[in-house]
Motif scaffolding. Structure first.
Motif, PDB file in Angstrom:
ATOM      1  N   ALA A   1      -4.690 -15.323  15.680  1.00 53.41           N
ATOM      2  CA  ALA A   1      -4.856 -15.267  14.219  1.00 53.41           C
ATOM      3  C   ALA A   1      -4.365 -13.933  13.667  1.00 53.41           C
ATOM      4  CB  ALA A   1      -6.327 -15.479  13.858  1.00 53.41           C
ATOM      5  N   LEU A   2      -4.594 -12.862  14.414  1.00 54.44           N
ATOM      6  CA  LEU A   2      -4.126 -11.536  13.969  1.00 54.44           C
ATOM      7  C   LEU A   2      -2.595 -11.481  13.941  1.00 54.44           C
ATOM      8  CD1 LEU A   2      -6.731  -9.321  15.886  1.00 54.44           C
ATOM      9  CD2 LEU A   2      -6.439  -9.410  13.384  1.00 54.44           C
ATOM     10  N   VAL A   3      -1.972 -12.025  14.973  1.00 50.83           N
ATOM     11  CA  VAL A   3      -0.499 -12.036  15.013  1.00 50.83           C
ATOM     12  C   VAL A   3       0.039 -12.868  13.854  1.00 50.83           C
ATOM     13  CG1 VAL A   3       1.523 -12.717  16.366  1.00 50.83           C
ATOM     14  CG2 VAL A   3      -0.452 -11.702  17.520  1.00 50.83           C
ATOM     15  N   ALA A   4      -0.564 -14.054  13.649  1.00 47.90           N
ATOM     16  CA  ALA A   4      -0.101 -14.925  12.565  1.00 47.90           C
ATOM     17  C   ALA A   4      -0.268 -14.243  11.214  1.00 47.90           C
ATOM     18  CB  ALA A   4      -0.880 -16.243  12.599  1.00 47.90           C
ATOM     19  N   ALA A   5      -1.412 -13.577  11.017  1.00 38.06           N
ATOM     20  CA  ALA A   5      -1.656 -12.884   9.738  1.00 38.06           C
ATOM     21  C   ALA A   5      -0.628 -11.769   9.541  1.00 38.06           C
ATOM     22  CB  ALA A   5      -3.074 -12.315   9.730  1.00 38.06           C
ATOM     23  N   ALA A   6      -0.379 -11.011  10.584  1.00 32.59           N
ATOM     24  CA  ALA A   6       0.588  -9.910  10.479  1.00 32.59           C
ATOM     25  C   ALA A   6       1.958 -10.432  10.072  1.00 32.59           C
ATOM     26  CB  ALA A   6       0.666  -9.161  11.814  1.00 32.59           C
ATOM     27  N   PHE A   7       2.394 -11.500  10.727  1.00 31.00           N
ATOM     28  CA  PHE A   7       3.741 -12.005  10.445  1.00 31.00           C
ATOM     29  C   PHE A   7       3.807 -12.834   9.163  1.00 31.00           C
ATOM     30  CE2 PHE A   7       4.721 -10.263  14.476  1.00 31.00           C
ATOM     31  CZ  PHE A   7       6.081 -10.030  14.426  1.00 31.00           C
ATOM     32  N   GLN A   8       2.648 -13.110   8.579  1.00 34.53           N
ATOM     33  CA  GLN A   8       2.663 -13.656   7.221  1.00 34.53           C
ATOM     34  C   GLN A   8       2.797 -12.518   6.201  1.00 34.53           C
ATOM     35  OE1 GLN A   8      -0.568 -16.411   6.268  1.00 34.53           O
ATOM     36  NE2 GLN A   8      -0.444 -15.788   4.102  1.00 34.53           N
ATOM     37  N   LEU A   9       2.123 -11.402   6.491  1.00 34.96           N
ATOM     38  CA  LEU A   9       2.095 -10.296   5.518  1.00 34.96           C
ATOM     39  C   LEU A   9       3.370  -9.440   5.537  1.00 34.96           C
ATOM     40  CD1 LEU A   9      -1.623  -9.166   5.960  1.00 34.96           C
ATOM     41  CD2 LEU A   9      -0.613 -10.264   3.937  1.00 34.96           C
ATOM     42  N   PHE A  10       3.935  -9.230   6.728  1.00 36.56           N
ATOM     43  CA  PHE A  10       5.097  -8.322   6.816  1.00 36.56           C
ATOM     44  C   PHE A  10       6.235  -8.742   5.873  1.00 36.56           C
ATOM     45  CE2 PHE A  10       3.785  -7.170  11.433  1.00 36.56           C
ATOM     46  CZ  PHE A  10       2.875  -6.241  10.959  1.00 36.56           C
ATOM     47  N   PRO A  11       6.646 -10.020   5.877  1.00 38.85           N
ATOM     48  CA  PRO A  11       7.734 -10.385   4.952  1.00 38.85           C
ATOM     49  C   PRO A  11       7.298 -10.289   3.489  1.00 38.85           C
ATOM     50  CG  PRO A  11       7.385 -12.107   6.612  1.00 38.85           C
ATOM     51  CD  PRO A  11       6.231 -11.166   6.701  1.00 38.85           C
ATOM     52  N   GLU A  12       6.015 -10.573   3.209  1.00 37.08           N
ATOM     53  CA  GLU A  12       5.545 -10.556   1.816  1.00 37.08           C
ATOM     54  C   GLU A  12       5.491  -9.126   1.263  1.00 37.08           C
ATOM     55  OE1 GLU A  12       2.482 -14.332   2.425  1.00 37.08           O
ATOM     56  OE2 GLU A  12       1.691 -12.454   1.607  1.00 37.08           O
ATOM     57  N   ARG A  13       4.876  -8.211   2.051  1.00 33.59           N
ATOM     58  CA  ARG A  13       4.616  -6.862   1.509  1.00 33.59           C
ATOM     59  C   ARG A  13       5.518  -5.789   2.095  1.00 33.59           C
ATOM     60  NH1 ARG A  13      -2.013  -6.681   1.596  1.00 33.59           N
ATOM     61  NH2 ARG A  13      -2.296  -8.789   0.773  1.00 33.59           N
ATOM     62  N   GLY A  14       6.188  -6.109   3.169  1.00 34.36           N
ATOM     63  CA  GLY A  14       6.919  -5.079   3.910  1.00 34.36           C
ATOM     64  C   GLY A  14       6.043  -4.542   5.019  1.00 34.36           C
ATOM     65  N   TYR A  15       6.660  -4.158   6.120  1.00 29.08           N
ATOM     66  CA  TYR A  15       5.893  -3.696   7.278  1.00 29.08           C
ATOM     67  C   TYR A  15       5.083  -2.439   6.962  1.00 29.08           C
ATOM     68  CZ  TYR A  15       4.889  -1.801  11.885  1.00 29.08           C
ATOM     69  OH  TYR A  15       4.244  -1.290  12.969  1.00 29.08           O
ATOM     70  N   ASP A  16       5.738  -1.459   6.357  1.00 23.61           N
ATOM     71  CA  ASP A  16       5.057  -0.179   6.124  1.00 23.61           C
ATOM     72  C   ASP A  16       3.918  -0.323   5.125  1.00 23.61           C
ATOM     73  OD1 ASP A  16       6.547   1.334   7.914  1.00 23.61           O
ATOM     74  OD2 ASP A  16       8.145   1.691   6.460  1.00 23.61           O
ATOM     75  N   GLN A  17       4.082  -1.256   4.183  1.00 22.46           N
ATOM     76  CA  GLN A  17       3.055  -1.410   3.145  1.00 22.46           C
ATOM     77  C   GLN A  17       1.871  -2.263   3.616  1.00 22.46           C
ATOM     78  OE1 GLN A  17       6.537  -1.868   2.234  1.00 22.46           O
ATOM     79  NE2 GLN A  17       6.380   0.327   1.883  1.00 22.46           N
ATOM     80  N   THR A  18       2.027  -2.927   4.747  1.00 24.37           N
ATOM     81  CA  THR A  18       0.932  -3.739   5.265  1.00 24.37           C
ATOM     82  C   THR A  18       0.022  -2.883   6.144  1.00 24.37           C
ATOM     83  OG1 THR A  18       2.411  -5.662   5.325  1.00 24.37           O
ATOM     84  CG2 THR A  18       0.364  -5.825   6.585  1.00 24.37           C
ATOM     85  N   THR A  19      -1.247  -2.853   5.846  1.00 29.29           N
ATOM     86  CA  THR A  19      -2.179  -2.057   6.650  1.00 29.29           C
ATOM     87  C   THR A  19      -2.879  -2.937   7.692  1.00 29.29           C
ATOM     88  OG1 THR A  19      -4.089  -2.441   5.226  1.00 29.29           O
ATOM     89  CG2 THR A  19      -2.642  -0.585   4.639  1.00 29.29           C
ATOM     90  N   VAL A  20      -3.454  -2.271   8.667  1.00 30.58           N
ATOM     91  CA  VAL A  20      -4.252  -2.978   9.665  1.00 30.58           C
ATOM     92  C   VAL A  20      -5.412  -3.694   8.990  1.00 30.58           C
ATOM     93  CG1 VAL A  20      -5.887  -2.591  11.561  1.00 30.58           C
ATOM     94  CG2 VAL A  20      -3.600  -1.554  11.654  1.00 30.58           C
ATOM     95  N   ASP A  21      -5.989  -3.074   7.958  1.00 32.04           N
ATOM     96  CA  ASP A  21      -7.080  -3.711   7.216  1.00 32.04           C
ATOM     97  C   ASP A  21      -6.626  -5.012   6.564  1.00 32.04           C
ATOM     98  OD1 ASP A  21      -9.128  -1.873   7.758  1.00 32.04           O
ATOM     99  OD2 ASP A  21      -8.337  -0.487   6.256  1.00 32.04           O
ATOM    100  N   ASP A  22      -5.410  -4.998   5.987  1.00 32.82           N
ATOM    101  CA  ASP A  22      -4.860  -6.220   5.381  1.00 32.82           C
ATOM    102  C   ASP A  22      -4.766  -7.337   6.415  1.00 32.82           C
ATOM    103  OD1 ASP A  22      -4.443  -4.745   3.048  1.00 32.82           O
ATOM    104  OD2 ASP A  22      -2.334  -4.312   3.516  1.00 32.82           O
ATOM    105  N   ILE A  23      -4.236  -6.975   7.586  1.00 28.21           N
ATOM    106  CA  ILE A  23      -4.029  -7.981   8.634  1.00 28.21           C
ATOM    107  C   ILE A  23      -5.367  -8.552   9.087  1.00 28.21           C
ATOM    108  CG2 ILE A  23      -3.154  -8.365  10.986  1.00 28.21           C
ATOM    109  CD1 ILE A  23      -1.167  -6.004  10.411  1.00 28.21           C
ATOM    110  N   ALA A  24      -6.319  -7.651   9.338  1.00 32.15           N
ATOM    111  CA  ALA A  24      -7.635  -8.079   9.804  1.00 32.15           C
ATOM    112  C   ALA A  24      -8.305  -8.973   8.761  1.00 32.15           C
ATOM    113  CB  ALA A  24      -8.501  -6.861  10.113  1.00 32.15           C
ATOM    114  N   ALA A  25      -8.206  -8.569   7.499  1.00 34.49           N
ATOM    115  CA  ALA A  25      -8.851  -9.347   6.430  1.00 34.49           C
ATOM    116  C   ALA A  25      -8.283 -10.761   6.362  1.00 34.49           C
ATOM    117  CB  ALA A  25      -8.668  -8.626   5.089  1.00 34.49           C
ATOM    118  N   LEU A  26      -6.952 -10.869   6.415  1.00 37.27           N
ATOM    119  CA  LEU A  26      -6.335 -12.195   6.338  1.00 37.27           C
ATOM    120  C   LEU A  26      -6.716 -13.057   7.546  1.00 37.27           C
ATOM    121  CD1 LEU A  26      -4.470 -14.147   4.812  1.00 37.27           C
ATOM    122  CD2 LEU A  26      -2.522 -13.168   6.052  1.00 37.27           C
ATOM    123  N   ALA A  27      -6.906 -12.395   8.695  1.00 38.39           N
ATOM    124  CA  ALA A  27      -7.306 -13.142   9.898  1.00 38.39           C
ATOM    125  C   ALA A  27      -8.808 -13.437   9.891  1.00 38.39           C
ATOM    126  CB  ALA A  27      -6.910 -12.365  11.154  1.00 38.39           C
TER     127      ALA A  27
END
Lengths: 235, 235
Positions: free
Chosen positions: A13-39
């Motif tokens: 779920a964490l990997v899926a959340a990360a790869f959903q957020l990276f294209p949307e927000r950009g890698y640098d703009q995506t935080t670990v908190d964002d990824i965890a929250a989405l997962a």
């Protein structure tokens, strides 16, 4: 994103959340908190599975490195070491080829983020070191064993990556395994010249007749080899 | 630390200051401000010469990369490309061998600081890419030219680094150039088989007589080559 019996759902779920957020927000703009929250988990859960944000981009390499090391260690002593390291490289390829969509997505992301390119270089370096370590052992009774091991390991990695990159650049179209086989065969022919001109099958099924090559003593070896090869190729 | 007519004194002073502070305080604990202050300049001056603290550890690689690229581009079309890339690798070696004390000091520092190891991997990767780029052009009319170029470039870099690391590990004792020559010769023999058994001089000064090799058609090529080599080696 990638599934398997050994992997807990939170990790996926964490990997899926990360790869959903990276294209949307950009890698640098995506935080670990964002990824965890989405997962649907907390920040601390993220770090239970991944030491850093970079690691979630390459979630399978630690296991793959361990698998490769175990595979090399389990090789029988009478197996051609060149063949063994080529087979080890094919294990890594499967990691990419089994999930083309994820692999291509990550390839594009890595091209855009310098920090991920550097991270990937370290990963590649660890694969290369694992191959070289194995080869040093197998070449222990040969001169220049460490040099031989390092150069061969680098050759195998370069061939693997040449084929893998070509496949990723073409958006995962075509047969990645065939491309890597072709590239590794090129290395194998350079290092185990007993497979001759790349058509070992043909040579092996030829009748047991004789080839005579006459060369001036000063003839360069490559020319002698070329002449023998064309003699073998002719009927 | 390193001197040369093209380098302004401030740049040298910054490198010297950095390598005085790193052993005293540790790399991570040394700030750019500390380095600039010891060199007698401001923080902004530091960044005029180096984009980051990591770059002051490898002050010559940008110039060296440019030198190598220019050297490769200036190569005549009739020169053996394998020989040319080996010569290019020797240029990089000189960067280290010309200043053993600095090179060994940096080697020890790099081993201790993971971030510097990663930085060094990127530098090595850029050298390898420069070699591969040149070779792709030179191999343009050969099958698998990109694959051939990538594998050969990786081999040259691995051989160079094997010899360089051995020399650095031995605290810069011994002849680095001879070690690298030996390692590159190993690659050259694998890739330009016309130098045969590593004693091309012997073959070239032999009288112009004839070697006859008779082989069964199924004989592996490596065995044919070995037989020819021993025939050439015998009087």
């Amino acid at each position: 994103m990638t599934t398997g019996p050994a992997k807990p759902p939170i990790r996926d779920a964490l990997v899926a959340a990360a790869f959903q957020l990276f294209p949307e927000r950009g890698y640098d703009q995506t935080t670990v908190d964002d990824i965890a929250a989405l997962a649907g988990v907390g920040r601390r859960s993220f770090f239970r599975y991944f030491p850093s944000k970079e690691d979630v981009v390459f979630p399978d390499h630690e296991r793959s490195l361990a698998d490769m090391t175990a595979f090399l260690a389990a090789g029988p002593d009478d197996e051609d070491p060149v063949e063994r390291v080529c087979e080890a490289a094919r294990l890594v390829l499967r990691l990419y080829a089994d999930d083309p969509v994820f692999s291509v997505q990550r390839y594009r992301l890595t091209k855009q983020v310098p920090g991920l390119r550097t991270y990937e270089l370290s990963v590649v370096r660890r694969y290369e070191s694992a191959l070289a370590h194995y080869l040093r052992g197998r070449f222990a009774d040969r001169p220049d064993n460490a040099l031989r091991a390092d150069v061969l390991a680098a050759s195998v990695v370069a061939a693997h990556n040449n084929a893998l990159r070509g496949w990723l650049r073409s958006d995962g179209e075509g047969d990645a395994a065939a491309a890597v086989d072709h590239a590794l065969d090129f290395v194998r022919r350079t290092w185990s010249p007993d497979t001759g001109d790349g058509s070992p099958g043909a040579a092996a099924t030829e009748p047991d007749d004789v080839v005579v090559v006459i060369a001036k003593r000063r003839t360069p070896m490559w020319r002698v080899v070329r002449d023998i090869e064309s003699a073998l190729a002719d009927d």
